[in-house]
Design a protein around this motif. Structure first.
Motif, mmCIF file in Angstrom:
data_model
loop_
_atom_site.group_PDB
_atom_site.id
_atom_site.type_symbol
_atom_site.label_atom_id
_atom_site.label_comp_id
_atom_site.label_asym_id
_atom_site.label_seq_id
_atom_site.Cartn_x
_atom_site.Cartn_y
_atom_site.Cartn_z
ATOM 1 N N GLY A 48 0.793 -1.218 0.000
ATOM 2 C CA GLY A 48 0.000 0.000 0.000
ATOM 3 C C GLY A 48 0.823 1.266 0.000
ATOM 4 N N SER A 49 2.051 1.217 0.495
ATOM 5 C CA SER A 49 2.885 2.417 0.515
ATOM 6 C C SER A 49 4.348 2.041 0.348
ATOM 7 C CB SER A 49 2.698 3.188 1.829
ATOM 8 O OG SER A 49 3.035 2.371 2.937
ATOM 9 N N TRP A 102 -8.394 -5.448 -1.788
ATOM 10 C CA TRP A 102 -7.336 -4.835 -0.988
ATOM 11 C C TRP A 102 -6.027 -4.782 -1.778
ATOM 12 C CZ3 TRP A 102 -2.724 -6.701 1.315
ATOM 13 C CH2 TRP A 102 -2.214 -5.916 2.346
ATOM 14 N N GLN A 105 -6.140 -2.207 -4.786
ATOM 15 C CA GLN A 105 -6.076 -0.840 -4.264
ATOM 16 C C GLN A 105 -4.629 -0.470 -3.930
ATOM 17 O OE1 GLN A 105 -8.648 -0.784 -0.839
ATOM 18 N NE2 GLN A 105 -10.528 -0.566 -2.032
ATOM 19 N N ASN A 106 -3.930 -1.381 -3.273
ATOM 20 C CA ASN A 106 -2.532 -1.128 -2.911
ATOM 21 C C ASN A 106 -1.646 -0.986 -4.135
ATOM 22 O OD1 ASN A 106 -3.288 -1.320 -0.247
ATOM 23 N ND2 ASN A 106 -2.480 -3.378 0.058
ATOM 24 N N ALA A 108 -2.515 0.118 -7.119
ATOM 25 C CA ALA A 108 -2.762 1.419 -7.739
ATOM 26 C C ALA A 108 -2.038 2.526 -6.981
ATOM 27 C CB ALA A 108 -4.264 1.687 -7.788
ATOM 28 N N GLN A 109 -2.067 2.442 -5.665
ATOM 29 C CA GLN A 109 -1.439 3.463 -4.838
ATOM 30 C C GLN A 109 0.077 3.435 -4.990
ATOM 31 O OE1 GLN A 109 -3.004 3.674 -0.841
ATOM 32 N NE2 GLN A 109 -1.036 4.338 -0.006
ATOM 33 N N MET A 110 0.661 2.242 -4.980
ATOM 34 C CA MET A 110 2.115 2.146 -5.073
ATOM 35 C C MET A 110 2.618 2.455 -6.477
ATOM 36 S SD MET A 110 2.948 -1.117 -2.582
ATOM 37 C CE MET A 110 4.719 -0.965 -2.760
ATOM 38 N N ARG A 111 1.834 2.115 -7.498
ATOM 39 C CA ARG A 111 2.219 2.466 -8.863
ATOM 40 C C ARG A 111 2.325 3.988 -9.011
ATOM 41 N NH1 ARG A 111 -2.001 0.972 -11.422
ATOM 42 N NH2 ARG A 111 -1.453 -1.215 -11.831
ATOM 43 N N GLU A 112 1.358 4.689 -8.445
ATOM 44 C CA GLU A 112 1.369 6.156 -8.510
ATOM 45 C C GLU A 112 2.596 6.713 -7.789
ATOM 46 O OE1 GLU A 112 -1.407 9.991 -7.167
ATOM 47 O OE2 GLU A 112 -2.119 7.939 -6.848
ATOM 48 N N GLN A 113 2.954 6.130 -6.644
ATOM 49 C CA GLN A 113 4.128 6.591 -5.903
ATOM 50 C C GLN A 113 5.410 6.349 -6.693
ATOM 51 O OE1 GLN A 113 3.709 4.351 -2.304
ATOM 52 N NE2 GLN A 113 2.068 5.638 -1.478
#
Length: 857
Positions: A48-49, A102, A105-106, A108-113
């Motif tokens: 997720g991060s 779950w 969602q993680n 997508a979030q980590m790809r953006e980071q």
């Protein structure tokens, strides 16, 4: 172009990330006109991060990928997600959401980071191991193993986590016998499990290590020790009263005449047969006790060895002595033959066991220099484990024990007592997991046909979606009757699906083969495409994966090669194992409690509650230790380029990195200095010299430029010394700042060179400034500069002048001046005239290129 006077990292980084994506700048080339370079980082678990360990890993690989593109290579630099695993099921239990929801969602979030860090990744090559489009081929590969006899089922004693209800590998159990995830005391349980026969490749996996010249020596040593080749013999001891033999493996056949007992693992199938009625109750009680011990407890050197006699006896065929048969907790059925021969005089563990239970101790080897005149040796007080002379060994007495090993093996083979073999510490790979969120094993169990492979056209065997998670009882798949019950593919009889899923190490053991042809929906990969890119030219990841992940990947590569799909025999040509990122940590030594930096005063760190002085040290960043640094916060304040520069500058890549906010500030100041130098230059019109010699200032600057090219290029090849490369960039920027020739073509060359050398490290600011000085095309498509050797030649040197060994001044002299000329320059200098005066020069010492020393009286 208008020049922005201030460096605004957030806005320019967002601009260039969008521009590069629109331009498709990092799409993998399909032509073969250039040499290939496959740059790969170990893919992350989508938690997720991002953490700073991720940032370091992927920044290192990104610099290499960007460099290789500028050096003329076609580059494959992909990214994916190691997306199966137990944490997703725990999240489903805790949050009441499906593991897939779950996980995605993680992702997508980590790809953006990752995209915010400006990594030059070809996202069209992205793979996700929990996607049916990926695990379809994981299942297909499993069936390749199954069809060639490398996948099989057997009942085995396994580590069982009673909370997570899953099997654990040995390395997932800590030294206290607790699960690495749940913390539960691990139990022993017999289950029918799926294994891959990695032992069939043990010899090749060991021997091929010598060809991995691009791997760290310590990683190769770790792998060799894990494989653990042992050369010895398998000897057989007949059981008295039964038509059975107990086979043991030993590396010391020279001690066979000293065997005083045999020990079976409590799980050994012969235990029930050799146990006498008088010992049955004691044996069964002991077996029940051992079931509650972890393998770590059973094999720990710190704990006493426990056992009970079975009442049965065996015959040592070498000397025809009867010896008792015991069972003991320190013998594991899954290792070797599940039986050992007890030679207490020559094995420390056997000596402890024999002493504890008053078993015979017979010495059959004495040191070469032992006094053998005494008829009765002194009482044995410890085991002698060295080599020497054989005694009490029938026809072999008097021989050197090293020579006796092979002689005894030959005798055993001639008499039918055993044979010489090579054995490995490596065990077959247990891949069964009793959980939902993993690749289903594509096997159907038929009462008529047995285990039947799911036909290729029926792949993937998809994970069902109507699953409830309670965290208790059987695995979720085992409770879905509609999913389990299917007809046998061979005979149509009602049958049942396999409910185990695969160890997630399976997913990561072949993902590098899928990347080159990631979207292929007809085959696992097109051999022509994947063979073009394999092996991986540079692999980057943590040292914690030095054994299992790398060993399993090597195993998969060799099996896929033997199935005719691959040409290479090793997956990773070069390996870089980066160190950990450590944060400053505050801990109360008494209570073991950790505190965040916000809770204490750095100048006087005390426990906020007790006032005790806190221990201050650097440790791997962790949420539980409150010492982590959020990459997004750093990027928000300083920008991605600063974060990248600090990560690369702070320490060599293989060393641990200690996070220091002051050093982050230092890199931010450096990038601002580069910004100022280049933006000021962008407003100046340069002039091209016409048939004139370069001035001394220009020559010095040109030398600094080409020194930087040479040093940075060398630092980015071989061992990748990114930290010293960044230092060279700083030197070049200083040289540009100090050079008073901004309108010179040499200064223009220096600005362009600085930006090109900076581009792999700080891609956004380098791209922005490249455009500011009026260049067209991306800086990341420019050719990496090569140094001009003639530019490094020094015209003048600084000559030190000493009088009686004491430095009195310096003098600029031609670099080509010989010994005699240097002395003349020194004699005629104002420094010498002033300090020597009327004194007599007794001796002159000339060190060419450095100094002249006058010895005067």
């Amino acid at each position: 172009m208008a020049v922005e006077s201030r460096y605004h990292p957030a806005s320019l980084e967002q601009k260039w990330q969008q521009t590069w994506e629109e331009q498709g700048l990092y799409k993998t080339p399909t032509d073969k006109n250039k040499p290939k370079f496959y740059a790969l980082s170990m893919f992350p678990y989508p938690s997720g991060s991002l953490h700073m360990g991720h940032v370091r890993n992927y920044t290192i690989t990104d610099v290499i990928a960007r460099l290789k593109r500028m050096q003329g290579y076609r580059v494959l630099h992909p990214m994916g997600w190691d997306a199966f695993g137990l944490p997703a099921e725990n999240a489903a239990i805790d949050r009441g959401i499906p593991p897939a929801e779950w996980t995605y969602q993680n992702i997508a979030q980590m790809r953006e980071q990752l995209q915010k860090l400006g990594f030059s990744i070809d996202w069209e090559k992205e793979v996700t191991t929990c996607s049916p489009e990926y695990y379809r081929w994981t299942q297909w590969l499993f069936l390749q193993f199954y069809k060639c006899g490398l996948a099989y089922q057997k009942e085995a004693a396994v580590n069982w986590d009673p909370i997570d209800q899953t099997v654990l590998a040995n390395e997932q159990v800590d030294n206290e016998g607790r699960s690495w995830r749940s913390g539960a005391i691990v139990e022993q349980k017999l289950l029918r499990q799926w294994f891959l026969k990695i032992t069939d490749y043990a010899n090749e996996l060991l021997n091929d290590l010598e060809h991995l010249n691009g791997w760290p020596e310590r990683v190769k040593l770790m792998q060799a020790n894990w494989i653990g080749q042992s050369i010895g013999a398998q000897l057989e001891f007949p059981i008295i009263g039964l038509d059975e033999k107990i086979a043991v493996f030993t590396t010391r056949p020279d001690t066979v005449y000293g065997v005083s007992y045999l020990v079976l693992a409590p799980e050994h199938p012969l235990v029930a047969q050799v146990t006498t009625p008088e010992q049955k109750a004691a044996v069964e009680a002991f077996i029940q006790e051992v079931k509650n011990e972890s393998q770590t407890d059973r094999t720990s050197e710190d704990k006493p060895k426990r056992g009970v006699p079975t009442g049965g006896k065996a015959l040592n065929p070498f000397n025809e002595e009867e010896i008792p048969i015991w069972i003991a907790d320190y013998v594991l059925y899954g290792y070797g033959t599940g039986a050992v021969m007890g030679v207490p005089a020559h094995d420390l563990r056997d000596f402890q066991f024999a002493t504890q239970y008053d078993l015979p101790i017979k010495q059959v080897i004495v040191p070469d220099d032992a006094d053998n005149d005494n008829e009765e040796n002194d009482r044995i007080t410890t085991a002698y484990t060295g080599t020497g002379i054989l005694v009490e060994s029938c026809n072999f007495s008097g021989e050197n024990s090293e020579h006796g090993k092979q002689a005894i093996i030959n005798y055993a083979e001639d008499e039918g007592y055993g044979k010489g073999i090579i054995q490995y510490r490596l065990r077959d790979w247990l891949i069964s997991r009793q959980r939902y969120w993993g690749t289903p094993i594509p096997i159907i169990h038929c009462p008529n046909c047995g285990a039947v492979a799911v036909p290729d056209q029926d792949l993937p065997v998809k994970l069902p979606e109507n699953v409830k998670f309670s965290g208790r009882g059987l695995s979720p798949l085992a409770q879905l009757e509609d999913w389990i019950n299917v007809p046998c593919p061979s005979c149509g009889t009602p049958a049942k699906r396999e409910t185990d899923t695969m160890d997630t190490f399976i997913d990561s053991s072949w993902y590098y083969l899928r990347y080159p042809d990631a979207k292929n929906d007809q085959q696992v990969f097109n051999p022509a495409i994947t063979n073009d890119w394999m092996g991986v030219d540079q692999y980057v990841g943590g040292i914690e994966h030095a054994i299992l992940h790398l060993l399993y990947s090597r195993f998969f590569t060799k099996v896929v090669r033997d199935r005719g799909l691959l040409h290479c025999k090793e997956p990773f040509e070069k390996l870089l194992t980066q160190g950990m990122v450590q944060g400053i940590t505050y801990k109360n030594r008494t209570t073991g409690k950790y505190f965040s930096a916000s809770q204490v005063s750095p100048s006087n760190p005390q426990d906020p509650t007790t006032g005790e002085r806190l221990e201050v040290f650097y440790e791997k960043m962790s949420k539980s230790k409150y010492n982590g640094v959020d990459p997004l916060e750093v990027m928000g304040k300083y920008g991605a380029d600063t974060a990248r520069m600090f990560i690369l500058f702070k320490a060599p890549p293989e060393k641990d990195l200690e996070w220091d906010d002051a050093d982050v500030e230092g890199q931010f100041r450096f990038l601002n200095r580069v910004w100022r130098i280049v933006t000021e230059f962008a407003e100046i019109t340069t002039s091209k010299p016409k048939n004139r010699e370069l001035t001394k200032v220009e020559k010095d600057l040109k030398r600094a430029i080409h020194t930087a090219i040479k040093e940075v290029s060398e630092d980015l090849n071989g061992d990748y010394q990114f930290n010293t490369a960044v230092s060279e960039l700083m030197k070049l920027s200083n040289a540009l700042s100090e050079a008073n020739c901004q309108e010179s073509i040499v200064y223009s060359e220096g600005i362009e060179t600085l930006l090109k050398l900076l581009a792999p490290f700080a891609p956004h600011i380098a791209e922005e400034l490249w455009q500011l000085i009026g260049k067209t095309g991306s800086i990341h498509t420019q050719i990496w500069p090569e140094h001009e050797p003639e530019a490094l030649v020094v015209d003048e040197i600084t000559l030190v002048i000493q009088i009686n060994g004491k430095t009195r001044g310096t003098l600029q002299v031609p670099a080509t001046a010989n010994h005699q000329t240097l002395e003349e320059y020194a004699r005629n200098s104002e420094v010498s005239q002033r300090h020597i005066g009327d004194k007599t020069i007794k001796k002159v010492i000339v060190v060419p290129g450095k100094l002249v020393n006058f010895v005067v009286v």
